[in-house]
Design a protein around this motif. Structure first.
Motif, short mmCIF file in Angstrom:
data_model
loop_
_atom_site.label_atom_id
_atom_site.label_comp_id
_atom_site.label_asym_id
_atom_site.label_seq_id
_atom_site.Cartn_x
_atom_site.Cartn_y
_atom_site.Cartn_z
N VAL A 127 22.65 30.87 92.01
CA VAL A 127 23.27 30.93 90.69
C VAL A 127 22.88 32.21 89.97
CG1 VAL A 127 23.43 29.84 88.42
CG2 VAL A 127 23.43 28.43 90.49
N VAL A 128 21.60 32.58 90.02
CA VAL A 128 21.15 33.79 89.35
C VAL A 128 21.80 35.02 89.97
CG1 VAL A 128 19.16 35.28 88.91
CG2 VAL A 128 19.00 32.83 88.49
N MET A 131 25.28 35.13 88.64
CA MET A 131 25.26 35.46 87.23
C MET A 131 25.02 36.96 87.03
SD MET A 131 22.88 33.67 84.29
CE MET A 131 21.33 34.20 85.02
N ARG A 164 27.48 39.71 85.29
CA ARG A 164 27.04 40.29 84.03
C ARG A 164 26.77 41.78 84.11
NH1 ARG A 164 23.06 36.55 80.40
NH2 ARG A 164 24.22 34.59 80.49
N TYR A 219 24.76 24.78 88.08
CA TYR A 219 25.11 26.13 87.68
C TYR A 219 25.05 26.26 86.16
CZ TYR A 219 27.39 30.66 88.08
OH TYR A 219 27.65 32.01 88.04
N GLU A 220 25.64 25.31 85.45
CA GLU A 220 25.65 25.36 83.99
C GLU A 220 24.24 25.35 83.44
OE1 GLU A 220 24.76 22.93 81.56
OE2 GLU A 220 25.44 24.27 79.96
N GLU A 276 22.49 28.81 84.18
CA GLU A 276 23.03 29.89 83.34
C GLU A 276 22.60 29.72 81.89
OE1 GLU A 276 26.83 32.69 83.26
OE2 GLU A 276 27.31 30.56 83.48
N ARG A 277 22.57 28.49 81.41
CA ARG A 277 22.18 28.25 80.02
C ARG A 277 20.70 28.52 79.80
NH1 ARG A 277 20.73 23.18 78.30
NH2 ARG A 277 22.00 22.23 79.94
N GLY A 307 19.84 32.38 81.40
CA GLY A 307 20.65 33.51 80.94
C GLY A 307 19.97 34.34 79.87
#
Length: 235
Positions: free
Chosen positions: A59-60, A63, A67, A141-142, A145-146, A149
Motif C-alpha cells: 500500500v505504501v 501511495m 503521490r 488500503y484505506e 493511507e489514512r 499518509g
C-alpha cells in the motif's frame, strides 16, 4: 498475565473499522508472552504481523508512486523504508493509543511492553494484517493511507505539509491564519466522515471531506493551495 479481554470497540472506532471476526483483532493485540508456548503460533500476533508487513509495503509503495510522480526509484525506495520502519509503525500505534489494548504476559507488562517500539510496531503490522483477512485489501488500503499518509512528508521526498505551507503563504500576505471549521459529520461512529471548511479572509470558502478531522483539514489545505496555484495538482 495482562489480558484485556476481547472487547475492543473503542479501538475499532479509532481504527475506523469494525471487525466481522473480533477474534482477529484480539489475536493481533496478543503478544507471545501472554500465550503458552504450544499455542503461540495460533493465538499470538506473529503470523498476522508477517502478513501485515507485506500489505503495508504494498500500500505504501502504491501511495508513494501516486503521490510523488517526479520521484526517482531511489527516492521512492528511501521514502518506503522510512514509512514502513518499526519506529513509524510504533508512532502510528501510539496515535491510535493501542498500548492499553495489548494482551501482554505479566513480565512484559511490568517492563513497559505496551510502550516499546518493537512491540507497538509489530502490533500495528498485525492489525493491518487482521483487517486484510477480515475485510480484504480495500479496507486495509484505506486504513494505511489514512494513518500513514500524514507521515509521507517525514520520509524526505514529499513536499511540505499542506497546512503549514498555507499558513506561511497567508502570513506572507499579511493575512490571519486560515480557519478550519467542521461543518458536517456523517456515518457511524466506527467509520465517520468529516466535512471541513477552510476560511481565509479575501478568498472563497473551500470544503473537503475525510475519515478524520485532521485528514479532512489537510485535504482542504491542499485543495486550496492547488486552487490558488501555489501547488500543482498531483498527477
Amino acid at each position: 498475565m495482562s489480558q484485556r479481554g476481547k472487547g475492543h470497540g473503542k479501538l475499532e472506532a479509532r481504527l475506523g473499522y469494525k471487525f466481522a471476526d473480533p477474534e482477529l483483532l484480539n489475536r493481533a493485540l496478543t503478544h507471545s508472552s501472554a500465550i503458552s508456548p504450544a499455542r503461540r503460533v495460533a493465538q499470538s500476533y506473529q503470523r498476522l504481523e508477517f502478513l501485515g508487513d507485506r500489505v503495508l509495503g504494498l500500500v505504501v509503495a502504491d501511495m508513494l508512486y501516486r503521490r510523488l510522480p517526479k520521484a526517482t526509484e531511489g527516492d521512492l525506495s528511501r521514502s518506503l523504508n522510512a514509512l514502513v520502519r518499526k519506529e513509524t509503525c510504533a508512532a502510528v500505534a501510539r496515535d491510535l493509543d493501542i498500548g492499553p489494548d495489548l494482551n501482554l504476559g505479566d513480565s512484559e507488562a511490568r517492563t513497559g511492553g505496551a510502550e516499546k517500539d518493537a512491540i507497538l510496531g509489530d502490533v500495528m503490522e498485525a492489525v493491518i494484517g487482521a483487517i486484510y483477512i477480515d475485510g480484504g485489501l480495500g479496507p486495509a488500503y484505506e486504513l494505511v493511507e489514512r494513518l500513514f499518509g500524514g507521515h509521507v512528508n517525514e520520509s524526505g521526498t514529499e513536499r511540505a505539509d499542506a497546512k503549514t505551507t498555507l499558513q506561511e503563504w497567508a502570513q506572507g500576505r499579511g493575512l490571519e491564519p486560515p480557519a478550519y471549521v467542521e461543518i458536517d459529520r456523517t456515518g457511524p461512529d466506527h467509520a465517520p466522515e468529516f466535512t471541513i471548511a477552510i476560511k481565509l479572509s479575501g478568498y472563497s470558502e473551500l470544503t473537503a471531506t475525510g475519515p478524520s478531522k485532521k485528514l479532512a483539514e489537510h485535504k482542504a489545505a491542499e485543495a486550496f493551495l492547488v486552487r490558488e496555484r501555489v501547488w500543482q495538482a498531483a498527477s
